[in-house]
Design a protein around this motif. Structure first.
Motif, PDB file in Angstrom:
ATOM      1  N   ILE A  22       0.840  -1.205   0.000  1.00 49.25           N
ATOM      2  CA  ILE A  22       0.000   0.000   0.000  1.00 49.25           C
ATOM      3  C   ILE A  22       0.873   1.251   0.000  1.00 49.25           C
ATOM      4  O   ILE A  22       0.652   2.179  -0.782  1.00 49.25           O
ATOM      5  CB  ILE A  22      -0.962  -0.003   1.200  1.00 49.25           C
ATOM      6  N   ASP A  23       1.883   1.284   0.871  1.00 48.10           N
ATOM      7  CA  ASP A  23       2.760   2.452   0.949  1.00 48.10           C
ATOM      8  C   ASP A  23       3.545   2.647  -0.344  1.00 48.10           C
ATOM      9  O   ASP A  23       3.651   3.774  -0.843  1.00 48.10           O
ATOM     10  CB  ASP A  23       3.704   2.345   2.144  1.00 48.10           C
ATOM     11  N   CYS A  24       4.066   1.573  -0.901  1.00 50.89           N
ATOM     12  CA  CYS A  24       4.838   1.660  -2.152  1.00 50.89           C
ATOM     13  C   CYS A  24       3.947   2.153  -3.290  1.00 50.89           C
ATOM     14  O   CYS A  24       4.327   3.068  -4.038  1.00 50.89           O
ATOM     15  CB  CYS A  24       5.438   0.295  -2.472  1.00 50.89           C
ATOM     16  N   LEU A  25       2.766   1.576  -3.439  1.00 49.67           N
ATOM     17  CA  LEU A  25       1.842   1.988  -4.496  1.00 49.67           C
ATOM     18  C   LEU A  25       1.350   3.421  -4.273  1.00 49.67           C
ATOM     19  O   LEU A  25       1.205   4.188  -5.235  1.00 49.67           O
ATOM     20  CB  LEU A  25       0.659   1.022  -4.568  1.00 49.67           C
ATOM     21  N   SER A  26       1.118   3.787  -3.014  1.00 51.45           N
ATOM     22  CA  SER A  26       0.663   5.149  -2.696  1.00 51.45           C
ATOM     23  C   SER A  26       1.714   6.179  -3.086  1.00 51.45           C
ATOM     24  O   SER A  26       1.381   7.253  -3.613  1.00 51.45           O
ATOM     25  CB  SER A  26       0.332   5.263  -1.202  1.00 51.45           C
ATOM     26  N   LYS A  27       2.975   5.874  -2.857  1.00 54.54           N
ATOM     27  CA  LYS A  27       4.057   6.789  -3.248  1.00 54.54           C
ATOM     28  C   LYS A  27       4.122   6.935  -4.767  1.00 54.54           C
ATOM     29  O   LYS A  27       4.359   8.033  -5.281  1.00 54.54           O
ATOM     30  CB  LYS A  27       5.390   6.303  -2.691  1.00 54.54           C
ATOM     31  N   LYS A  53      -7.992   0.412   7.983  1.00 50.65           N
ATOM     32  CA  LYS A  53      -8.608  -0.924   7.987  1.00 50.65           C
ATOM     33  C   LYS A  53      -9.186  -1.299   6.620  1.00 50.65           C
ATOM     34  O   LYS A  53      -9.430  -2.467   6.357  1.00 50.65           O
ATOM     35  CB  LYS A  53      -9.671  -1.038   9.081  1.00 50.65           C
ATOM     36  N   PHE A  54      -9.399  -0.319   5.742  1.00 50.35           N
ATOM     37  CA  PHE A  54      -9.898  -0.586   4.391  1.00 50.35           C
ATOM     38  C   PHE A  54      -8.784  -0.556   3.346  1.00 50.35           C
ATOM     39  O   PHE A  54      -9.057  -0.580   2.150  1.00 50.35           O
ATOM     40  CB  PHE A  54     -11.003   0.393   4.001  1.00 50.35           C
ATOM     41  N   ASN A  55      -7.523  -0.447   3.813  1.00 57.27           N
ATOM     42  CA  ASN A  55      -6.365  -0.438   2.896  1.00 57.27           C
ATOM     43  C   ASN A  55      -6.499   0.613   1.797  1.00 57.27           C
ATOM     44  O   ASN A  55      -6.199   0.358   0.632  1.00 57.27           O
ATOM     45  CB  ASN A  55      -6.142  -1.819   2.284  1.00 57.27           C
ATOM     46  N   GLU A  56      -6.923   1.807   2.188  1.00 63.88           N
ATOM     47  CA  GLU A  56      -7.036   2.899   1.218  1.00 63.88           C
ATOM     48  C   GLU A  56      -5.650   3.425   0.842  1.00 63.88           C
ATOM     49  O   GLU A  56      -4.666   3.201   1.558  1.00 63.88           O
ATOM     50  CB  GLU A  56      -7.865   4.044   1.806  1.00 63.88           C
ATOM     51  N   VAL A  57      -5.596   4.153  -0.264  1.00 63.49           N
ATOM     52  CA  VAL A  57      -4.371   4.847  -0.652  1.00 63.49           C
ATOM     53  C   VAL A  57      -3.919   5.684   0.539  1.00 63.49           C
ATOM     54  O   VAL A  57      -4.718   6.386   1.155  1.00 63.49           O
ATOM     55  CB  VAL A  57      -4.623   5.740  -1.892  1.00 63.49           C
ATOM     56  N   ASN A  58      -2.630   5.599   0.852  1.00 64.24           N
ATOM     57  CA  ASN A  58      -2.094   6.337   1.999  1.00 64.24           C
ATOM     58  C   ASN A  58      -1.857   7.791   1.596  1.00 64.24           C
ATOM     59  O   ASN A  58      -0.800   8.155   1.091  1.00 64.24           O
ATOM     60  CB  ASN A  58      -0.809   5.695   2.515  1.00 64.24           C
ATOM     61  N   THR A  59      -2.861   8.607   1.839  1.00 65.32           N
ATOM     62  CA  THR A  59      -2.795  10.019   1.446  1.00 65.32           C
ATOM     63  C   THR A  59      -1.962  10.856   2.412  1.00 65.32           C
ATOM     64  O   THR A  59      -1.750  12.044   2.156  1.00 65.32           O
ATOM     65  CB  THR A  59      -4.211  10.611   1.345  1.00 65.32           C
TER      66      THR A  59
END
Length: 188
Positions: A22-27, A53-59
């Motif tokens: 998630i963090d890698c894709l969000s970056k 908890k919903f694994n959203e994009v880490n804004t």
């Protein structure tokens, strides 16, 4: 495919992602956003705070970037059944609401309607800019209250591969979808 089926499918797909993914894709999504839009000082951005908890994009990566560039940041807050916008700064105190979503403590709506960008959560977006959210319509209502010149930008992990079949007259489509490896424009 209808919204309920897409919602279920993409919630499951997101659930399979690790925090590291998630963090890698969000970056990567942030990098594509910057390359596409090159936001500058004093622009106004409305952006959601991620629901972990919903694994959203880490804004939070976006927000840190915006603060470093002196871009004005606004975040949503639910007051009764309305989504309002609160100005965020580095000292804003956040707390979880009854749904587990981080929100600022205050309830004073900024009353801003001329954002440069509204970065929008979604589970899925099709190739026409139609989005599937969590099914409450909060962002469609919010979009109806802001200037039509605001760029409505969805951020997500998955490329569109099927159309949404059950659109409503109140659904408001996105202008752009920013993904880890591309940016799609729905402005024709």
């Amino acid at each position: 495919m209808n919204k309920a089926a897409l919602r279920k499918k993409y919630l499951e797909k997101r659930k399979s992602l690790s925090q590291n993914q998630i963090d890698c894709l969000s970056k990567k999504i942030l990098e594509n956003f910057i390359l596409q839009f090159n936001p500058i000082e004093n622009q106004k951005v409305h952006i959601f705070l991620p629901i972990k908890k919903f694994n959203e994009v880490n804004t939070l990566f976006f927000i840190d970037y915006f603060f470093s560039k002196k871009i004005q940041v606004y975040v949503p807050k639910m007051v009764e059944d309305n989504l309002i916008a609160i100005k965020l700064n580095q000292n804003t105190i956040l707390e979880k609401n009854s749904w587990g979503i981080l929100e600022p403590l205050g309830d004073e709506d900024s009353k801003i309607s001329d954002y440069d960008f509204v970065i929008t959560p979604l589970l899925y977006c099709d190739r026409r800019g139609n989005r599937v959210g969590y099914g409450k319509g909060f962002y469609d209502n919010f979009f109806a209250q802001i200037a039509s010149s605001c760029k409505r930008v969805g951020v997500g992990f998955f490329s569109p591969d099927e159309n949404i079949t059950d659109l409503y007259c109140t659904d408001v489509s996105l202008n752009f979808l920013v993904l880890p490896d591309e940016v799609l424009s729905f402005e024709f």
